[in-house]
Motif scaffolding. Sequence first.
Motif, PDB file in Angstrom:
ATOM      1  N   TYR A 103      -9.902 -15.991  -2.601  1.00 59.63           N
ATOM      2  CA  TYR A 103      -9.736 -14.947  -2.958  1.00 59.63           C
ATOM      3  C   TYR A 103     -11.421 -15.102  -1.180  1.00 59.63           C
ATOM      4  CZ  TYR A 103      -5.470 -14.188  -3.586  1.00 59.63           C
ATOM      5  OH  TYR A 103      -3.945 -14.397  -3.728  1.00 59.63           O
ATOM      6  N   ALA A 104     -13.029 -15.786  -2.550  1.00 56.03           N
ATOM      7  CA  ALA A 104     -13.828 -15.594  -2.186  1.00 56.03           C
ATOM      8  C   ALA A 104     -13.524 -15.938  -0.808  1.00 56.03           C
ATOM      9  CB  ALA A 104     -14.477 -15.242  -2.968  1.00 56.03           C
ATOM     10  N   ILE A 107     -12.973 -14.250   2.327  1.00 56.18           N
ATOM     11  CA  ILE A 107     -13.712 -13.117   2.545  1.00 56.18           C
ATOM     12  C   ILE A 107     -15.147 -13.377   3.191  1.00 56.18           C
ATOM     13  CG2 ILE A 107     -15.275 -11.073   1.520  1.00 56.18           C
ATOM     14  CD1 ILE A 107     -12.810 -10.557  -0.579  1.00 56.18           C
ATOM     15  N   ILE A 111     -15.028 -11.632   6.930  1.00 55.85           N
ATOM     16  CA  ILE A 111     -16.275 -11.168   6.871  1.00 55.85           C
ATOM     17  C   ILE A 111     -17.112 -10.854   8.489  1.00 55.85           C
ATOM     18  CG2 ILE A 111     -18.243 -11.410   5.814  1.00 55.85           C
ATOM     19  CD1 ILE A 111     -16.901  -8.877   4.339  1.00 55.85           C
ATOM     20  N   VAL A 123      -9.511  -8.602   5.285  1.00 57.40           N
ATOM     21  CA  VAL A 123     -10.583  -8.208   3.352  1.00 57.40           C
ATOM     22  C   VAL A 123     -10.744  -7.625   2.448  1.00 57.40           C
ATOM     23  CG1 VAL A 123     -12.956  -7.836   3.771  1.00 57.40           C
ATOM     24  CG2 VAL A 123     -12.733  -9.803   5.715  1.00 57.40           C
ATOM     25  N   ALA A 124      -9.634  -6.783   2.797  1.00 60.35           N
ATOM     26  CA  ALA A 124      -9.465  -5.620   1.744  1.00 60.35           C
ATOM     27  C   ALA A 124      -8.536  -6.311   0.795  1.00 60.35           C
ATOM     28  CB  ALA A 124      -8.681  -4.247   2.237  1.00 60.35           C
ATOM     29  N   CYS A 126      -7.618  -9.286   0.509  1.00 65.71           N
ATOM     30  CA  CYS A 126      -8.240 -10.335  -0.737  1.00 65.71           C
ATOM     31  C   CYS A 126      -9.131  -9.966  -1.214  1.00 65.71           C
ATOM     32  CB  CYS A 126      -9.199 -11.443   0.573  1.00 65.71           C
ATOM     33  SG  CYS A 126      -8.544 -12.147   1.261  1.00 65.71           S
ATOM     34  N   GLY A 127     -10.142  -8.646  -1.388  1.00 64.54           N
ATOM     35  CA  GLY A 127     -11.162  -8.145  -2.015  1.00 64.54           C
ATOM     36  C   GLY A 127     -10.258  -7.391  -3.375  1.00 64.54           C
ATOM     37  N   VAL A 128      -9.203  -7.033  -2.805  1.00 65.44           N
ATOM     38  CA  VAL A 128      -8.232  -6.702  -4.074  1.00 65.44           C
ATOM     39  C   VAL A 128      -7.779  -7.596  -4.897  1.00 65.44           C
ATOM     40  CG1 VAL A 128      -6.251  -4.750  -4.715  1.00 65.44           C
ATOM     41  CG2 VAL A 128      -7.918  -4.192  -3.252  1.00 65.44           C
ATOM     42  N   GLY A 130      -8.901 -10.514  -5.267  1.00 60.07           N
ATOM     43  CA  GLY A 130     -10.388 -11.187  -5.735  1.00 60.07           C
ATOM     44  C   GLY A 130     -10.257 -10.455  -7.152  1.00 60.07           C
ATOM     45  N   VAL A 131     -10.450  -8.770  -7.391  1.00 62.73           N
ATOM     46  CA  VAL A 131     -10.647  -8.310  -8.346  1.00 62.73           C
ATOM     47  C   VAL A 131     -10.251  -8.426  -9.431  1.00 62.73           C
ATOM     48  CG1 VAL A 131     -11.078  -6.050  -8.954  1.00 62.73           C
ATOM     49  CG2 VAL A 131     -12.404  -6.823  -6.872  1.00 62.73           C
TER      50      VAL A 131
END
Length: 178
Positions: A103-104, A107, A111, A123-124, A126-128, A130-131
């Motif tokens: 996912y990083a 992003i 980006i 991006v949102a 993938c960010g969620v 990824g966390v």
Amino acid sequence: MKARRTPWWHYVVAALLGLVAGAGLAAYGESSGLALIGVPWFVPVLLMLLGVIVLVLAIQVHRYATTEPAKRQGRSMDPERAVATLMLCKALGLAGAALAGWYAGQIILSISHIEASYYAHAVAQCGVAGVVCLIDMIIGIVGEGLCKLPPSEGPENPKLKEMQRRASLASAAAKTRH
């Protein structure tokens, strides 16, 4: 069976491989015009649920392994279940690292196009995800530690060492009295 802790560099390698693969997928999606990036919202929920289940199983193994045999009151744990929990922890940690990298990578390549709503949502997402994958990786590492069994009743056992130390102190004290 003798199991060893997963070395730290395995997580780094998994994350780097995931990063390269995720970035490669995003680059291919850009060049071909296919919409391949992003993740459905239910995936992070499922990954988090999986992490919680594995953590609960690891805590159960830890409680059983650290409880004195006399206090277990007839409770038993199947050794296969304990080993399966350990393997789940190892797999969750490595998969979490690889997916966080995946996912990083998406992003990083997406980006630069974040002004477009499609990329902003991707991006949102993938960010969620990824966390959540990082949390799963941490749960896997912690769970692996929780599945560690205490030393057997062999010479390395801290209780046996303490008993031997006390016995030697008592014999030394008895010799000095005579």
